[in-house]
Design an enzyme around this catalytic site. Structure first.
Site, PDB file in Angstrom:
ATOM      1  N   ASP A  38      -2.854   0.866   8.254  1.00 22.99           N
ATOM      2  CA  ASP A  38      -1.668   1.661   7.920  1.00 22.99           C
ATOM      3  C   ASP A  38      -0.497   1.332   8.847  1.00 22.99           C
ATOM      4  O   ASP A  38       0.348   2.186   9.130  1.00 22.99           O
ATOM      5  CB  ASP A  38      -1.967   3.166   7.980  1.00 22.99           C
ATOM      6  CG  ASP A  38      -3.076   3.563   7.013  1.00 22.99           C
ATOM      7  OD1 ASP A  38      -3.133   2.992   5.907  1.00 22.99           O
ATOM      8  OD2 ASP A  38      -3.884   4.444   7.366  1.00 22.99           O
ATOM      9  N   ASP A  47      -2.727  -6.548   9.365  1.00 17.59           N
ATOM     10  CA  ASP A  47      -4.082  -6.376   9.879  1.00 17.59           C
ATOM     11  C   ASP A  47      -4.282  -5.008  10.534  1.00 17.59           C
ATOM     12  O   ASP A  47      -5.411  -4.545  10.682  1.00 17.59           O
ATOM     13  CB  ASP A  47      -4.408  -7.471  10.901  1.00 17.59           C
ATOM     14  CG  ASP A  47      -4.634  -8.818  10.241  1.00 17.59           C
ATOM     15  OD1 ASP A  47      -4.906  -8.850   9.030  1.00 17.59           O
ATOM     16  OD2 ASP A  47      -4.526  -9.841  10.942  1.00 17.59           O
ATOM     17  N   GLU A  48      -3.197  -4.357  10.934  1.00 19.12           N
ATOM     18  CA  GLU A  48      -3.292  -3.043  11.561  1.00 19.12           C
ATOM     19  C   GLU A  48      -3.435  -1.969  10.496  1.00 19.12           C
ATOM     20  O   GLU A  48      -2.652  -1.928   9.543  1.00 19.12           O
ATOM     21  CB  GLU A  48      -2.046  -2.770  12.406  1.00 19.12           C
ATOM     22  CG  GLU A  48      -2.063  -1.420  13.095  1.00 19.12           C
ATOM     23  CD  GLU A  48      -0.761  -1.109  13.811  1.00 19.12           C
ATOM     24  OE1 GLU A  48      -0.621   0.026  14.302  1.00 19.12           O
ATOM     25  OE2 GLU A  48       0.105  -1.990  13.863  1.00 19.12           O
ATOM     26  N   ASN A  71       0.844  -1.194   0.000  1.00 22.27           N
ATOM     27  CA  ASN A  71       0.000   0.000   0.000  1.00 22.27           C
ATOM     28  C   ASN A  71       0.879   1.245   0.000  1.00 22.27           C
ATOM     29  O   ASN A  71       2.021   1.217   0.459  1.00 22.27           O
ATOM     30  CB  ASN A  71      -0.883   0.013   1.250  1.00 22.27           C
ATOM     31  CG  ASN A  71      -1.814   1.214   1.305  1.00 22.27           C
ATOM     32  OD1 ASN A  71      -2.501   1.522   0.330  1.00 22.27           O
ATOM     33  ND2 ASN A  71      -1.840   1.891   2.440  1.00 22.27           N
ATOM     34  N   SER A  94       4.443   7.084   2.333  1.00 27.08           N
ATOM     35  CA  SER A  94       5.130   5.856   2.718  1.00 27.08           C
ATOM     36  C   SER A  94       4.556   4.680   1.945  1.00 27.08           C
ATOM     37  O   SER A  94       3.335   4.585   1.761  1.00 27.08           O
ATOM     38  CB  SER A  94       4.951   5.579   4.218  1.00 27.08           C
ATOM     39  OG  SER A  94       5.323   6.689   5.010  1.00 27.08           O
ATOM     40  N   HIS A  96       0.633   5.202   1.458  1.00 26.89           N
ATOM     41  CA  HIS A  96      -0.157   6.014   2.380  1.00 26.89           C
ATOM     42  C   HIS A  96       0.405   7.430   2.402  1.00 26.89           C
ATOM     43  O   HIS A  96       1.623   7.617   2.449  1.00 26.89           O
ATOM     44  CB  HIS A  96      -0.093   5.411   3.790  1.00 26.89           C
ATOM     45  CG  HIS A  96      -0.892   6.178   4.798  1.00 26.89           C
ATOM     46  ND1 HIS A  96      -2.269   6.163   4.824  1.00 26.89           N
ATOM     47  CD2 HIS A  96      -0.510   6.998   5.810  1.00 26.89           C
ATOM     48  CE1 HIS A  96      -2.701   6.931   5.807  1.00 26.89           C
ATOM     49  NE2 HIS A  96      -1.653   7.457   6.418  1.00 26.89           N
ATOM     50  N   GLU A 106       4.556  10.604  -4.455  1.00 21.42           N
ATOM     51  CA  GLU A 106       3.996   9.253  -4.573  1.00 21.42           C
ATOM     52  C   GLU A 106       4.298   8.664  -5.949  1.00 21.42           C
ATOM     53  O   GLU A 106       4.637   7.483  -6.068  1.00 21.42           O
ATOM     54  CB  GLU A 106       2.485   9.284  -4.348  1.00 21.42           C
ATOM     55  CG  GLU A 106       2.054   9.603  -2.941  1.00 21.42           C
ATOM     56  CD  GLU A 106       0.547   9.644  -2.797  1.00 21.42           C
ATOM     57  OE1 GLU A 106      -0.160   9.174  -3.708  1.00 21.42           O
ATOM     58  OE2 GLU A 106       0.068  10.160  -1.772  1.00 21.42           O
TER      59      GLU A 106
END
Length: 229
Positions: free
Chosen positions: A146, A143-144, A108, A137, A110, A175
């Site tokens: 970000d 599971d947490e 991902n 980032s 962020h 990005e």
């Protein structure tokens, strides 16, 4: 064999476009096998169609809960045999089953310097907090929210007269540099998530990830700016 990406989007798909541009320019050794969206109105789907990429849309209203929706996503994505699942503005919280299914393959981007400012409205939070710098980032997904292991970050200064919009635009530009570069490390087999943490070329990377502007010499030649359209 070409590294196969599956890109998940919910909106305009500008990071998707950065990835497509990097591939077209020969700076990302991968192909986008499929683009999946949870919104039929997502403008990024048209970017995929113009590039000749297969698209999938799933409507959450057709599924009883998040777990069922995510199982449907898994079934659709697995048909394309992706090597890496790329979250690029996909605005849904993923179920533990989905994260586990793609463990070590789910990445991902962020819009903050994690672990700062998780969740939404990160640019506003950075301004309100009086941060001297902000950024983005790329991280492996856990599971947490970000909270997965950080791979790399890119910084921008927070200017005295910044608004949420002006700061957002500068972060987005970073990005478009950062994501293709990290994905190139994945595509060339250099970047992995191991039980002992994130590894690049078989060596652990810093817990805060690499800084795009301070890369070691052997990484500094990786893909950088992507043409926008």
């Amino acid at each position: 064999m070409t590294h196969r990406l599956a890109v998940l989007i919910s909106g305009n798909g500008t990071n998707l476009q950065a990835i497509i541009d990097a591939i077209d320019a020969g700076r990302l050794s991968a192909s986008v096998a499929v683009v999946l969206s949870n919104k039929t109105s997502a403008a990024g789907l048209q970017r995929a169609i113009r590039a000749g990429i297969a698209t999938i849309t799933l409507n959450k209203e057709n599924y009883p809960d998040r777990a069922a929706f995510d199982q449907a996503m898994i079934a659709e994505l697995d048909r394309f045999q992706p090597d890496t699942i790329v979250l690029a503005g996909f605005m849904r919280i993923l179920s533990p089953a989905f994260v586990a299914h793609y463990s070590g393959r789910l990445i991902n981007i962020h819009p903050s310097l994690l672990p700062l400012h998780k969740g939404l409205h990160t640019h506003l939070h950075a301004i309100q907090a009086g941060d001297a710098e902000h950024g983005c980032s790329v991280h492996f997904v856990s599971d947490e929210l970000d909270g997965g292991p950080i791979i790399a970050r890119a910084r921008v200064p927070v200017l005295e007269n910044d608004s949420e919009e002006t700061l957002s635009k500068r972060v987005q530009a970073r990005e478009y540099e950062l994501y293709p570069r990290v994905l190139e490390w994945r595509a060339t087999g250099r970047l992995t998530l191991e039980p002992r943490g994130v590894q690049l070329d078989g060596q652990p990377i810093p817990s805060e990830g690499f800084d795009l502007d301070q890369l070691p010499a052997e990484l500094a030649t990786a893909p950088a700016n992507s043409r926008r359209s």
